[in-house]
Design a protein around this motif. Structure first.
Motif, mmCIF file in Angstrom:
data_model
loop_
_atom_site.group_PDB
_atom_site.id
_atom_site.type_symbol
_atom_site.label_atom_id
_atom_site.label_comp_id
_atom_site.label_asym_id
_atom_site.label_seq_id
_atom_site.Cartn_x
_atom_site.Cartn_y
_atom_site.Cartn_z
ATOM 1 N N UNK A 296 -11.200 9.895 -13.204
ATOM 2 C CA UNK A 296 -10.408 11.098 -13.422
ATOM 3 C C UNK A 296 -11.072 12.238 -12.668
ATOM 4 N N UNK A 297 -10.301 12.880 -11.791
ATOM 5 C CA UNK A 297 -10.838 13.963 -10.969
ATOM 6 C C UNK A 297 -10.007 15.203 -11.247
ATOM 7 N N UNK A 298 -10.651 16.209 -11.812
ATOM 8 C CA UNK A 298 -9.948 17.389 -12.307
ATOM 9 C C UNK A 298 -9.715 18.416 -11.193
ATOM 10 N N UNK A 299 -8.847 19.414 -11.456
ATOM 11 C CA UNK A 299 -8.419 20.341 -10.397
ATOM 12 C C UNK A 299 -9.581 21.042 -9.699
ATOM 13 N N UNK A 300 -9.423 21.168 -8.402
ATOM 14 C CA UNK A 300 -10.357 21.934 -7.604
ATOM 15 C C UNK A 300 -11.605 21.205 -7.174
ATOM 16 N N UNK A 301 -11.776 19.951 -7.575
ATOM 17 C CA UNK A 301 -12.956 19.201 -7.144
ATOM 18 C C UNK A 301 -12.877 18.911 -5.650
ATOM 19 N N UNK A 302 -14.055 18.825 -5.013
ATOM 20 C CA UNK A 302 -14.147 18.506 -3.589
ATOM 21 C C UNK A 302 -15.113 17.343 -3.404
ATOM 22 N N UNK A 303 -14.615 16.287 -2.780
ATOM 23 C CA UNK A 303 -15.454 15.131 -2.447
ATOM 24 C C UNK A 303 -15.423 15.027 -0.925
ATOM 25 N N UNK A 304 -16.532 15.354 -0.288
ATOM 26 C CA UNK A 304 -16.537 15.524 1.157
ATOM 27 C C UNK A 304 -16.871 14.225 1.872
ATOM 28 N N UNK A 305 -16.741 14.238 3.177
ATOM 29 C CA UNK A 305 -16.736 13.053 4.037
ATOM 30 C C UNK A 305 -17.796 12.020 3.663
ATOM 31 N N UNK A 306 -17.388 10.762 3.710
ATOM 32 C CA UNK A 306 -18.258 9.591 3.612
ATOM 33 C C UNK A 306 -18.884 9.362 2.241
ATOM 34 N N UNK A 307 -18.562 10.180 1.246
ATOM 35 C CA UNK A 307 -19.178 10.001 -0.070
ATOM 36 C C UNK A 307 -18.498 8.867 -0.841
ATOM 37 N N UNK A 308 -19.229 8.328 -1.817
ATOM 38 C CA UNK A 308 -18.770 7.166 -2.578
ATOM 39 C C UNK A 308 -18.817 7.504 -4.067
ATOM 40 N N UNK A 309 -17.719 7.227 -4.762
ATOM 41 C CA UNK A 309 -17.628 7.432 -6.210
ATOM 42 C C UNK A 309 -17.304 6.076 -6.842
ATOM 43 N N UNK A 310 -18.069 5.678 -7.855
ATOM 44 C CA UNK A 310 -17.880 4.369 -8.470
ATOM 45 C C UNK A 310 -16.703 4.322 -9.424
ATOM 46 N N UNK A 311 -16.665 3.286 -10.253
ATOM 47 C CA UNK A 311 -15.593 3.102 -11.228
ATOM 48 C C UNK A 311 -15.843 3.940 -12.487
#
Length: 343
Positions: free
Chosen positions: A156-171
């Protein structure tokens, strides 16, 4: 989410005292709950609210015996706190899913991005080229997902979050509003004229499974390699994690803490608010650090409790604090003793 007491009991392995067909619409505190809501009783200090609550259902322990007549349906479970935590998570995920039911026509999803089954994308969210979002993940409004980002399942990714190039988010990760993952690390090199020249930050950030990050927390990308947040880490709001930091499994850090670059924090640590870490340190597993402490040295022995700035043993810090508060009195006594010695 609307669910009958009977269906909810099956979900949480509860037994029922009362009407199994009542409909539950959401959770509430026991002193505030109204019709259709479920609450819980775990602390005996709150028992008096049970006999006054307007809640439709109440979670209690299996051995609880009311001392007065009650109107709510009781759902009896082995561990009330654990059950409440799991139940709140279900309601939270359902709320996010209800907020975003599909990929919004106002989202900008690049043609080369890949979305898993049941992915939801909110309004004015950007999903950049070659990004991947796993099954069941909910991305709310105004999120930016950079090129080549990989996000796992059921996040779950809430409003306004920024995940920038090449990054990895798990389960099963949760990123709250305005989190920034992968901003440049704070790397500068003075030149011969005293100017600070930027060192390119070409690494990334890796969040393992079941990480939760609070609002306005930032995790900087590595200069080279990865900044790594291990499985089960929980970061509060307003935390700064520097480049090439590693945080071990199940460590919890409270608000306004700061971790300078290349510091390695072990597993199962408990770190209070406003704790500051110098760079290039190693912190042993199981370290507990009191709020507002300053860590400027390696912590090599696991399981220590630390406090103060610079931090040292918690019990020694308590004793020192007592002495410190008495310094004016002690100073007067020393001055009096000096006068006596002079005579």
């Amino acid at each position: 989410m609307q669910i009958s007491a009977a269906a909810l009991a099956r979900m949480i392995d509860a037994t029922i005292d009362g009407d199994p067909e009542v409909i539950i619409t959401g959770p509430a505190r026991i002193e505030e709950a109204g019709s259709g809501q479920i609450t819980f009783l775990a602390n005996p200090a709150y028992e008096h609210h049970l006999y006054e609550t307007k809640a439709t259902a109440v979670l209690v322990s299996r051995d609880f015996q009311p001392r007065k007549p009650i109107s709510p349906t009781l759902l009896r479970v082995d561990n009330v706190y654990e059950t409440v935590s799991g139940l709140l998570q279900v309601y939270q995920q359902d709320e996010a899913a209800q907020t975003v039911r599909q990929v919004s026509q106002h989202a900008a999803v690049d043609a080369t991005a890949r979305l898993g089954e049941r992915v939801r994308i909110g309004k004015f969210t950007v999903v950049s080229e070659k990004a991947f979002i796993g099954a069941g993940t909910v991305v709310l409004d105004q999120v930016f997902i950079g090129p080549n980002v990989r996000i796992g399942n059921n996040c779950t990714i809430y409003p306004g979050a920024r995940i920038l190039r090449d990054c990895v988010v798990g389960n099963n990760c949760i990123l709250h509003a305005n989190v920034v993952i992968g901003a440049d690390g704070f790397g500068f090199l003075p030149d011969g004229e005293g100017n600070n020249q930027k060192v390119p930050q070409v690494g990334n950030v890796v969040l393992e499974d079941e990480v939760e990050i609070g609002s306005n927390t930032t995790v900087d990308r590595a200069t080279m390699g990865s900044t790594v947040i291990r499985r089960g880490v929980k970061l509060d709001n307003l935390i700064q994690i520097g480049h090439n930091v590693e945080i071990g499994r199940n460590t919890v850090i409270a608000a306004q803490a700061g971790v300078a670059g290349s510091t390695k924090i072990g597993a199962n640590c408990r770190i209070g608010g406003q704790v500051g870490f110098a760079g290039h340190l190693t912190i042993a597993d199981g370290t507990n650090i009191q709020a507002q402490s300053g860590i400027a040295r390696h912590i090599k022995e696991p399981g220590q409790a630390l406090a103060g700035s610079p931090a040292f043993g918690y019990r020694d810090w308590i004793k020192s604090s007592i002495v410190f508060s008495r310094l004016p009195e002690l100073y007067k006594r020393v001055a009096q003793l000096e006068k006596i010695l002079e005579k």
